[in-house]
Write an enzyme that holds these catalytic residues in place. Sequence first.
Site, PDB file in Angstrom:
ATOM      1  N   LYS A  12       0.861  -1.188   0.000  1.00  0.00           N
ATOM      2  CA  LYS A  12       0.000   0.000   0.000  1.00  0.00           C
ATOM      3  C   LYS A  12       0.895   1.234   0.000  1.00  0.00           C
ATOM      4  O   LYS A  12       1.772   1.386   0.855  1.00  0.00           O
ATOM      5  CB  LYS A  12      -0.898   0.009   1.239  1.00  0.00           C
ATOM      6  CG  LYS A  12      -1.976   1.064   1.181  1.00  0.00           C
ATOM      7  CD  LYS A  12      -3.005   0.796   0.091  1.00  0.00           C
ATOM      8  CE  LYS A  12      -4.228   0.083   0.609  1.00  0.00           C
ATOM      9  NZ  LYS A  12      -5.107  -0.386  -0.475  1.00  0.00           N
ATOM     10  N   THR A  57      -3.088  -5.463   0.575  1.00  0.00           N
ATOM     11  CA  THR A  57      -2.537  -4.112   0.776  1.00  0.00           C
ATOM     12  C   THR A  57      -3.420  -3.343   1.758  1.00  0.00           C
ATOM     13  O   THR A  57      -2.940  -2.504   2.511  1.00  0.00           O
ATOM     14  CB  THR A  57      -2.408  -3.341  -0.556  1.00  0.00           C
ATOM     15  OG1 THR A  57      -3.698  -3.000  -1.046  1.00  0.00           O
ATOM     16  CG2 THR A  57      -1.652  -4.139  -1.599  1.00  0.00           C
ATOM     17  N   ASP A  58      -4.700  -3.656   1.764  1.00  0.00           N
ATOM     18  CA  ASP A  58      -5.611  -3.002   2.714  1.00  0.00           C
ATOM     19  C   ASP A  58      -5.208  -3.309   4.158  1.00  0.00           C
ATOM     20  O   ASP A  58      -5.247  -2.428   5.027  1.00  0.00           O
ATOM     21  CB  ASP A  58      -7.049  -3.469   2.436  1.00  0.00           C
ATOM     22  CG  ASP A  58      -8.060  -2.634   3.194  1.00  0.00           C
ATOM     23  OD1 ASP A  58      -8.142  -1.424   2.917  1.00  0.00           O
ATOM     24  OD2 ASP A  58      -8.743  -3.184   4.078  1.00  0.00           O
ATOM     25  N   PHE A 162      31.707  28.946 -11.869  1.00  0.00           N
ATOM     26  CA  PHE A 162      31.713  27.801 -12.789  1.00  0.00           C
ATOM     27  C   PHE A 162      32.511  28.205 -14.022  1.00  0.00           C
ATOM     28  O   PHE A 162      32.058  29.008 -14.831  1.00  0.00           O
ATOM     29  CB  PHE A 162      30.282  27.384 -13.167  1.00  0.00           C
ATOM     30  CG  PHE A 162      30.243  26.067 -13.910  1.00  0.00           C
ATOM     31  CD1 PHE A 162      30.650  24.889 -13.285  1.00  0.00           C
ATOM     32  CD2 PHE A 162      29.827  26.004 -15.229  1.00  0.00           C
ATOM     33  CE1 PHE A 162      30.630  23.668 -13.951  1.00  0.00           C
ATOM     34  CE2 PHE A 162      29.804  24.784 -15.910  1.00  0.00           C
ATOM     35  CZ  PHE A 162      30.206  23.617 -15.264  1.00  0.00           C
ATOM     36  N   ARG A 179      28.092  33.625  -9.353  1.00  0.00           N
ATOM     37  CA  ARG A 179      26.738  33.293  -9.817  1.00  0.00           C
ATOM     38  C   ARG A 179      25.900  32.868  -8.616  1.00  0.00           C
ATOM     39  O   ARG A 179      26.422  32.632  -7.521  1.00  0.00           O
ATOM     40  CB  ARG A 179      26.769  32.168 -10.852  1.00  0.00           C
ATOM     41  CG  ARG A 179      27.250  30.845 -10.277  1.00  0.00           C
ATOM     42  CD  ARG A 179      27.107  29.671 -11.246  1.00  0.00           C
ATOM     43  NE  ARG A 179      27.471  28.427 -10.565  1.00  0.00           N
ATOM     44  CZ  ARG A 179      27.349  27.219 -11.079  1.00  0.00           C
ATOM     45  NH1 ARG A 179      26.890  27.064 -12.298  1.00  0.00           N
ATOM     46  NH2 ARG A 179      27.686  26.157 -10.380  1.00  0.00           N
ATOM     47  N   GLN A 222      28.849  19.942  -8.358  1.00  0.00           N
ATOM     48  CA  GLN A 222      29.475  18.647  -8.084  1.00  0.00           C
ATOM     49  C   GLN A 222      30.415  18.739  -6.885  1.00  0.00           C
ATOM     50  O   GLN A 222      30.417  17.874  -6.002  1.00  0.00           O
ATOM     51  CB  GLN A 222      30.282  18.170  -9.317  1.00  0.00           C
ATOM     52  CG  GLN A 222      29.446  17.677 -10.484  1.00  0.00           C
ATOM     53  CD  GLN A 222      29.097  18.762 -11.494  1.00  0.00           C
ATOM     54  OE1 GLN A 222      28.920  19.938 -11.152  1.00  0.00           O
ATOM     55  NE2 GLN A 222      28.963  18.370 -12.756  1.00  0.00           N
ATOM     56  N   ASN A 248      20.130  21.674 -10.613  1.00  0.00           N
ATOM     57  CA  ASN A 248      20.779  22.977 -10.584  1.00  0.00           C
ATOM     58  C   ASN A 248      19.736  24.005 -11.013  1.00  0.00           C
ATOM     59  O   ASN A 248      19.385  24.102 -12.181  1.00  0.00           O
ATOM     60  CB  ASN A 248      21.976  22.958 -11.547  1.00  0.00           C
ATOM     61  CG  ASN A 248      22.880  24.166 -11.390  1.00  0.00           C
ATOM     62  OD1 ASN A 248      22.550  25.081 -10.646  1.00  0.00           O
ATOM     63  ND2 ASN A 248      23.992  24.172 -12.086  1.00  0.00           N
ATOM     64  N   HIS A 250      18.818  27.017 -12.176  1.00  0.00           N
ATOM     65  CA  HIS A 250      19.567  28.112 -12.804  1.00  0.00           C
ATOM     66  C   HIS A 250      18.888  29.468 -12.574  1.00  0.00           C
ATOM     67  O   HIS A 250      17.655  29.587 -12.666  1.00  0.00           O
ATOM     68  CB  HIS A 250      19.672  27.879 -14.310  1.00  0.00           C
ATOM     69  CG  HIS A 250      20.306  26.572 -14.675  1.00  0.00           C
ATOM     70  ND1 HIS A 250      21.596  26.246 -14.316  1.00  0.00           N
ATOM     71  CD2 HIS A 250      19.832  25.506 -15.360  1.00  0.00           C
ATOM     72  CE1 HIS A 250      21.883  25.033 -14.775  1.00  0.00           C
ATOM     73  NE2 HIS A 250      20.830  24.558 -15.404  1.00  0.00           N
TER      74      HIS A 250
END
Length: 301
Positions: A12, A57-58, A162, A179, A222, A248, A250
């Site tokens: 579930k 599942t119940d 970067f 940045r 990274q 990332n 941006h």
Amino acid sequence: MAIHLGANQYGKAESRVVRIYRDTPRHQIRDLNVSSALRGRFEDAHITGDQSAVLPTDTQKNTAFAFAKEKGIDSIEEFALTLADHFLEASAAADGARVEIEEYNWERISVDGAGHDHSFVRSGAGIRTTVVNVDGRGDDRKAHVVSGIRALTVLKSTGSEFHGFLKDKYTTLKETDDRILATSLVARWRYDHTDVDWDKSYDEIKSLLLEKFATIHSLALQQTLYGMGEAVLERHPEVAEIKFSAPNKHHFLVDLSPFEVENPGEVFIAADRPYGLIEASVVRDDATDAGSAWHAVPGFC
Ligand SMILES: O=c1[nH]c(=O)c2[nH]c(=O)[nH]c2[nH]1
């Protein structure tokens, strides 16, 4: 034509279990999203349609709610381990159980400077997660705990560069030494064993991840992720490895020159897609075998 049943599991997904502790007028709340899945000898359920080995599942859902009352919720890791062990006791055909839990944070609403007894506001940066896998029972039992945090949205407005990247004829990206760096982090770490103060470990790892994001001068997402992972492994012997998935997010400097307005790193457009997706694991050289610990991706087995 030879065909066979491949890997399978069933359970579930996403039972929203909310437990209120109301023994005193000052209530407490635990708000969970619980998913369970059993794997094992369930060929008949698929091939002949015989469901005699299938714990519905119940029932799995009911158990999560019943245990919230009967056993209470300490940490999500403890609750998941208790459920997984129970399902393996209850289902003879199951060889393994996976219980995944997310927890949503509530904090007390402040009224006249004090936290209200029974009124809360959803809060908190990030959503705490755990995925517990238990294989076997008794002496053969192996338990794996992978905990983490997701949707930890962080941004630094400088301290990120970067440049020096590989260029070919399709490269248009400009090098930058200043940045915005932003991500909505998913981190999952695998515990080496289960004798852990789960809440303390989680709180400390979360703080450390945030501290390192803030203080590492980033040369790339990274490098930031590796530094964050390295710090967690250095300070937390209970953690065998940590994995990150980091979009990332941006932020592009807006060109205001058509309006004869200068923009020295002040106005950005937050792009939602496409985004770079940086994924990395940081692992102890002598990490214990992961076993089924990463048997954790919902929707695939
Ligand atoms: O931190 C980054 N890593 C990349 O690999 C990359 N690639 C890119 O276009 N921008 C960035 N930023």
